[in-house]
Write an enzyme that holds these catalytic residues in place. Sequence first.
Site, PDB file in Angstrom:
ATOM      1  N   LYS A  36      -3.824  61.338 -40.052  1.00  0.00           N
ATOM      2  CA  LYS A  36      -2.867  60.162 -40.719  1.00  0.00           C
ATOM      3  C   LYS A  36      -2.204  59.292 -39.683  1.00  0.00           C
ATOM      4  O   LYS A  36      -1.455  60.283 -38.753  1.00  0.00           O
ATOM      5  CB  LYS A  36      -2.020  60.940 -41.532  1.00  0.00           C
ATOM      6  CG  LYS A  36      -0.973  59.710 -42.176  1.00  0.00           C
ATOM      7  CD  LYS A  36      -0.338  60.356 -43.405  1.00  0.00           C
ATOM      8  CE  LYS A  36       1.136  61.112 -42.855  1.00  0.00           C
ATOM      9  NZ  LYS A  36       2.237  59.890 -42.774  1.00  0.00           N
ATOM     10  N   ASP A  64      -1.069  54.978 -42.788  1.00  0.00           N
ATOM     11  CA  ASP A  64      -0.186  55.132 -44.046  1.00  0.00           C
ATOM     12  C   ASP A  64       0.976  54.081 -43.337  1.00  0.00           C
ATOM     13  O   ASP A  64       1.908  54.477 -42.841  1.00  0.00           O
ATOM     14  CB  ASP A  64       0.439  56.535 -43.532  1.00  0.00           C
ATOM     15  CG  ASP A  64       1.553  56.965 -44.408  1.00  0.00           C
ATOM     16  OD1 ASP A  64       1.587  56.371 -45.473  1.00  0.00           O
ATOM     17  OD2 ASP A  64       2.265  57.793 -44.114  1.00  0.00           O
ATOM     18  N   LYS A  66       2.123  52.028 -45.835  1.00  0.00           N
ATOM     19  CA  LYS A  66       2.989  51.694 -46.997  1.00  0.00           C
ATOM     20  C   LYS A  66       3.704  50.366 -47.367  1.00  0.00           C
ATOM     21  O   LYS A  66       4.638  50.074 -47.243  1.00  0.00           O
ATOM     22  CB  LYS A  66       4.408  52.848 -46.939  1.00  0.00           C
ATOM     23  CG  LYS A  66       3.915  54.255 -46.950  1.00  0.00           C
ATOM     24  CD  LYS A  66       5.358  55.048 -47.114  1.00  0.00           C
ATOM     25  CE  LYS A  66       4.831  56.594 -47.256  1.00  0.00           C
ATOM     26  NZ  LYS A  66       4.839  57.003 -45.909  1.00  0.00           N
ATOM     27  N   ASP A  69       5.191  43.698 -50.398  1.00  0.00           N
ATOM     28  CA  ASP A  69       5.618  42.352 -49.852  1.00  0.00           C
ATOM     29  C   ASP A  69       4.941  41.568 -51.123  1.00  0.00           C
ATOM     30  O   ASP A  69       4.214  42.258 -52.040  1.00  0.00           O
ATOM     31  CB  ASP A  69       4.978  42.076 -48.445  1.00  0.00           C
ATOM     32  CG  ASP A  69       5.751  40.846 -47.859  1.00  0.00           C
ATOM     33  OD1 ASP A  69       5.841  39.879 -48.694  1.00  0.00           O
ATOM     34  OD2 ASP A  69       5.931  40.957 -46.678  1.00  0.00           O
ATOM     35  N   THR A 130       9.374  61.392 -52.000  1.00  0.00           N
ATOM     36  CA  THR A 130      10.315  62.728 -52.250  1.00  0.00           C
ATOM     37  C   THR A 130      11.413  62.820 -51.659  1.00  0.00           C
ATOM     38  O   THR A 130      12.192  63.703 -51.870  1.00  0.00           O
ATOM     39  CB  THR A 130       9.099  63.715 -51.729  1.00  0.00           C
ATOM     40  OG1 THR A 130       8.737  63.842 -50.300  1.00  0.00           O
ATOM     41  CG2 THR A 130       8.076  64.043 -52.737  1.00  0.00           C
ATOM     42  N   ARG A 225       3.124  69.340 -38.745  1.00  0.00           N
ATOM     43  CA  ARG A 225       3.871  70.298 -37.911  1.00  0.00           C
ATOM     44  C   ARG A 225       2.945  71.698 -37.850  1.00  0.00           C
ATOM     45  O   ARG A 225       2.645  72.290 -36.953  1.00  0.00           O
ATOM     46  CB  ARG A 225       5.320  70.617 -38.086  1.00  0.00           C
ATOM     47  CG  ARG A 225       5.831  69.418 -37.476  1.00  0.00           C
ATOM     48  CD  ARG A 225       7.362  69.146 -38.026  1.00  0.00           C
ATOM     49  NE  ARG A 225       7.382  68.654 -39.289  1.00  0.00           N
ATOM     50  CZ  ARG A 225       8.393  68.495 -39.981  1.00  0.00           C
ATOM     51  NH1 ARG A 225       9.566  68.609 -39.496  1.00  0.00           N
ATOM     52  NH2 ARG A 225       8.234  68.168 -41.066  1.00  0.00           N
TER      53      ARG A 225
HETATM   54  O1  C5P Z   1       4.857  68.092 -40.515  1.00  0.00           O
HETATM   55  P1  C5P Z   1       4.824  67.786 -41.946  1.00  0.00           P
HETATM   56  O2  C5P Z   1       3.692  68.683 -42.561  1.00  0.00           O
HETATM   57  O3  C5P Z   1       6.190  67.951 -42.749  1.00  0.00           O
HETATM   58  O4  C5P Z   1       4.239  66.305 -42.023  1.00  0.00           O
HETATM   59  C1  C5P Z   1       3.981  65.572 -43.321  1.00  0.00           C
HETATM   60  C2  C5P Z   1       3.833  64.327 -43.343  1.00  0.00           C
HETATM   61  O5  C5P Z   1       3.696  63.746 -44.484  1.00  0.00           O
HETATM   62  C3  C5P Z   1       4.651  63.278 -42.391  1.00  0.00           C
HETATM   63  O6  C5P Z   1       3.877  62.318 -41.795  1.00  0.00           O
HETATM   64  C4  C5P Z   1       5.685  62.907 -43.298  1.00  0.00           C
HETATM   65  O7  C5P Z   1       6.291  61.616 -43.243  1.00  0.00           O
HETATM   66  C5  C5P Z   1       4.563  62.653 -44.547  1.00  0.00           C
HETATM   67  N1  C5P Z   1       5.336  62.744 -45.702  1.00  0.00           N
HETATM   68  C6  C5P Z   1       6.059  63.491 -46.437  1.00  0.00           C
HETATM   69  N2  C5P Z   1       6.773  63.607 -47.628  1.00  0.00           N
HETATM   70  C7  C5P Z   1       6.314  62.441 -48.355  1.00  0.00           C
HETATM   71  C8  C5P Z   1       5.679  61.432 -47.827  1.00  0.00           C
HETATM   72  C9  C5P Z   1       5.305  61.532 -46.512  1.00  0.00           C
HETATM   73  O8  C5P Z   1       6.293  64.788 -45.912  1.00  0.00           O
HETATM   74  N3  C5P Z   1       7.009  62.236 -49.672  1.00  0.00           N
END
Ligand code: C5P
Length: 258
Positions: A36, A64, A66, A69, A130, A225
């Site tokens: 992503k 991604d 998002k 517009d 979220t 992560r």
């Molecule tokens: O490191 P981690 O697994 O928390 O990363 C999750 C990814 O998903 C990040 O790029 C974060 O911005 C994205 N994301 C999220 N929750 C959302 C929408 C996107 O964690 N509701």
Amino acid sequence: MTTENKSRIIVALDDMDGAAAFHLARQVEGEVWGVKIGLELFIAEGASLVIDFTNRLRLNVFLDLKLHDIPNTVARAVSRAAALRASLINLHCSGGLQMMRAAKVALEALHISEAFPGTPPRLLGVTVLTSLKEEDLEWVGLGGGLAGGIAMTVKKMAEAAKAAGLDGVVCSPQEIALVRGACGGNFLIVTPGCRPEWADVNDQKRVMKPEEAVALGADYIVIGRPITKPPEKIGAPLDAVRAINSAIESALKERNDR
Ligand code: C5P
């Protein structure tokens, strides 16, 4: 353009520069479905990074951005994103039915265009972020409408995305079953917020294991992560990917054997 691979993992490439992102993607290519590229990396490195990924790596790119517009602007933007050969692109469902429809029509036009090689990307709608709670929606005048709160808003947005012809949505693991039930089997569900049992939760609040999310009906899980900075006991990013792939495969096998 979509590269087929049975893994359900999309690795979120956050908090790194283009060279580090490419290096990480190179380490896991062939064993994840895709990566992503979000706003952070896209703004820093530009479209050339996406082209580099799609030309040189055996994996899919989820761009991604998002988008949100007026319909005409979003329609043109998704056509430009398609030209970078991303496999998945997204926009906010809250941009409205006409905006979603215009974007989908723009992608469909590429399907029949001789100048566009391959398959245009699939288009996803972002439901309710979220990070937002009910009172946040109220605060900006978007709350209070539906009994059932945020979950019902997510369901409604997913149904609108489907009605507009979108290929699927991004939603939290908590809403997978609801969206799957409302939108059927062919509707793509992509979810972040997953954590293997061996990983730190970090700043995620209500997490679910990747294998649970897939068992509930998620098609792809976005994980950052735990893969980009895996705990020492797991090893390198590729070890983390293999551990998650294998937990998902076992859960699916168990479900099919039942
Ligand atoms: O490191 P981690 O697994 O928390 O990363 C999750 C990814 O998903 C990040 O790029 C974060 O911005 C994205 N994301 C999220 N929750 C959302 C929408 C996107 O964690 N509701």
